[in-house]
Design a protein around this motif. Structure first.
Motif, PDB file in Angstrom:
ATOM      1  N   TYR A 203       0.794  -1.177   0.049  1.00 49.96           N
ATOM      2  CA  TYR A 203       0.115   0.043   0.120  1.00 49.96           C
ATOM      3  C   TYR A 203       0.809   1.379   0.029  1.00 49.96           C
ATOM      4  O   TYR A 203       0.535   2.300  -0.220  1.00 49.96           O
ATOM      5  CB  TYR A 203      -0.987   0.115   1.254  1.00 49.96           C
ATOM      6  CG  TYR A 203      -1.996  -0.768   0.738  1.00 49.96           C
ATOM      7  CD1 TYR A 203      -3.356  -0.188   0.523  1.00 49.96           C
ATOM      8  CD2 TYR A 203      -2.099  -2.243   0.641  1.00 49.96           C
ATOM      9  CE1 TYR A 203      -4.550  -1.022   0.199  1.00 49.96           C
ATOM     10  CE2 TYR A 203      -3.270  -2.762   0.516  1.00 49.96           C
ATOM     11  CZ  TYR A 203      -4.581  -2.225   0.122  1.00 49.96           C
ATOM     12  OH  TYR A 203      -5.604  -3.038  -0.176  1.00 49.96           O
ATOM     13  N   ALA A 207      -1.211   3.634  -2.408  1.00 52.41           N
ATOM     14  CA  ALA A 207      -1.642   4.942  -1.857  1.00 52.41           C
ATOM     15  C   ALA A 207      -1.355   5.880  -2.807  1.00 52.41           C
ATOM     16  O   ALA A 207      -1.946   6.941  -3.010  1.00 52.41           O
ATOM     17  CB  ALA A 207      -1.370   4.902  -0.352  1.00 52.41           C
ATOM     18  N   LEU A 238      -4.965   2.879   2.615  1.00 51.50           N
ATOM     19  CA  LEU A 238      -4.583   4.009   1.497  1.00 51.50           C
ATOM     20  C   LEU A 238      -4.434   5.100   2.231  1.00 51.50           C
ATOM     21  O   LEU A 238      -3.538   5.952   2.207  1.00 51.50           O
ATOM     22  CB  LEU A 238      -5.865   3.813   0.660  1.00 51.50           C
ATOM     23  CG  LEU A 238      -5.915   2.968  -0.212  1.00 51.50           C
ATOM     24  CD1 LEU A 238      -7.238   2.910  -1.235  1.00 51.50           C
ATOM     25  CD2 LEU A 238      -4.779   2.902  -1.325  1.00 51.50           C
ATOM     26  N   TYR A 239      -5.440   5.522   3.301  1.00 55.23           N
ATOM     27  CA  TYR A 239      -5.348   6.712   3.835  1.00 55.23           C
ATOM     28  C   TYR A 239      -3.969   6.765   4.749  1.00 55.23           C
ATOM     29  O   TYR A 239      -3.439   7.879   4.874  1.00 55.23           O
ATOM     30  CB  TYR A 239      -6.683   6.889   4.902  1.00 55.23           C
ATOM     31  CG  TYR A 239      -6.736   8.233   5.640  1.00 55.23           C
ATOM     32  CD1 TYR A 239      -7.161   9.289   5.139  1.00 55.23           C
ATOM     33  CD2 TYR A 239      -6.020   8.280   7.012  1.00 55.23           C
ATOM     34  CE1 TYR A 239      -7.088  10.553   5.850  1.00 55.23           C
ATOM     35  CE2 TYR A 239      -6.056   9.458   7.661  1.00 55.23           C
ATOM     36  CZ  TYR A 239      -6.334  10.647   7.050  1.00 55.23           C
ATOM     37  OH  TYR A 239      -6.581  11.785   7.862  1.00 55.23           O
ATOM     38  N   ARG A 242      -1.152   7.758   2.666  1.00 53.93           N
ATOM     39  CA  ARG A 242      -1.090   8.761   2.112  1.00 53.93           C
ATOM     40  C   ARG A 242      -0.839   9.790   3.172  1.00 53.93           C
ATOM     41  O   ARG A 242      -0.211  11.003   2.873  1.00 53.93           O
ATOM     42  CB  ARG A 242      -2.553   9.419   1.569  1.00 53.93           C
ATOM     43  CG  ARG A 242      -2.935   8.257   0.031  1.00 53.93           C
ATOM     44  CD  ARG A 242      -4.360   8.538  -0.105  1.00 53.93           C
ATOM     45  NE  ARG A 242      -4.653   7.571  -1.234  1.00 53.93           N
ATOM     46  CZ  ARG A 242      -5.950   7.566  -1.781  1.00 53.93           C
ATOM     47  NH1 ARG A 242      -6.936   7.714  -0.891  1.00 53.93           N
ATOM     48  NH2 ARG A 242      -6.215   6.613  -2.806  1.00 53.93           N
TER      49      ARG A 242
END
Length: 250
Positions: A203, A207, A238-239, A242
């Protein structure tokens, strides 16, 4: 300005700190002062390793030690266009190619480089402690929040992310300018800027790539995710990645 020895070099990008980039014909030279040699050598080693796998990218042509104590890394130019330069009509096909190349990268084995989550968070802690977070890398919403609070959010979510970790060989900075495409076939012609390449959670790349597709192309990343093989990604990871990434530059 640091420059490689010899004539005919043209500055194409002036990086932060004491790093500079030049081009001469079909090669690039990335030069740094003494403080940056270890980091540049680490990138060189990653370029050489990726080239040995058969995946597309630059090759190391030369390594030059400068009288100043700095160094220059000379690499071949990757053909094609960076993703951020592609025409809108090309983007859906390019997303499918991008999903395929990241799937191939993530399937590689025997990578000698690692980016463990603990060390990445430690980097973020150092950047935040030095008040060196670059606000240009933050979303409008995140700019309204103190970096220490953003970091606290990362730390709070860390146990969940570690519980579902999927270590693969990640690019580490898989944004559109670092992925080159053939403008006709829209196949990926090379991955560049490999200083953060190493084993990490998949990820890390998913992301950054998906948010780039949204922000830079205003595109639904569905074709990219379908081609990669994760049509329904984990929104929490993902969050998390990021949010973590912009805290590590500075």
């Amino acid at each position: 300005m640091l420059a490689p020895p010899g004539d005919g070099w043209t500055a194409v990008e002036i990086g932060e700190s004491d790093t500079s980039v030049f081009r001469r014909g079909d090669v690039f030279a990335k030069c740094c002062g003494p403080a940056g040699v270890a980091e540049l050598a680490a990138e060189r080693d990653r370029i050489e390793w990726l080239a040995s796998t058969g995946l597309p990218g630059a090759t190391v042509v030369d390594w030059l030690e400068l009288p100043s104590g700095g160094a220059c890394q000379v690499t071949s130019a990757v053909p094609g266009l960076p993703g951020d330069a592609l025409a809108p009509v090309s983007r859906e096909r390019a997303m499918r190619s991008l999903g395929g190349i990241l799937r191939e990268l993530h399937a590689l084995t025997d990578c000698p480089f690692e980016r463990p989550l603990a060390s990445v968070i430690a980097t973020a802690e150092d950047v935040v402690r030095r008040d060196a977070v670059n606000p240009a890398f933050l979303t409008d919403e995140w700019r309204k929040v103190a970096p220490a609070e953003l970091l606290a959010e990362v730390v709070a979510e860390r146990p969940y992310v570690e519980s579902v970790l999927e270590p693969v060989v990640c690019h580490g900075d898989a944004c559109l300018p670092n992925i080159f495409f053939d403008p006709d076939t829209l196949e990926v012609t090379g991955l560049i800027d490999l200083g953060r390449l190493g084993v990490a959670d998949r990820y890390v790349d998913l992301a950054l790539t998906t948010i780039q597709l949204h922000d830079e192309w205003s595109a639904d990343p569905g074709p990219f995710l379908a081609s990669y093989g994760v049509p329904n990604p984990d929104p929490r990871r993902l969050y998390f990645f990021r949010l973590l990434d912009p805290l590590t530059w500075g």
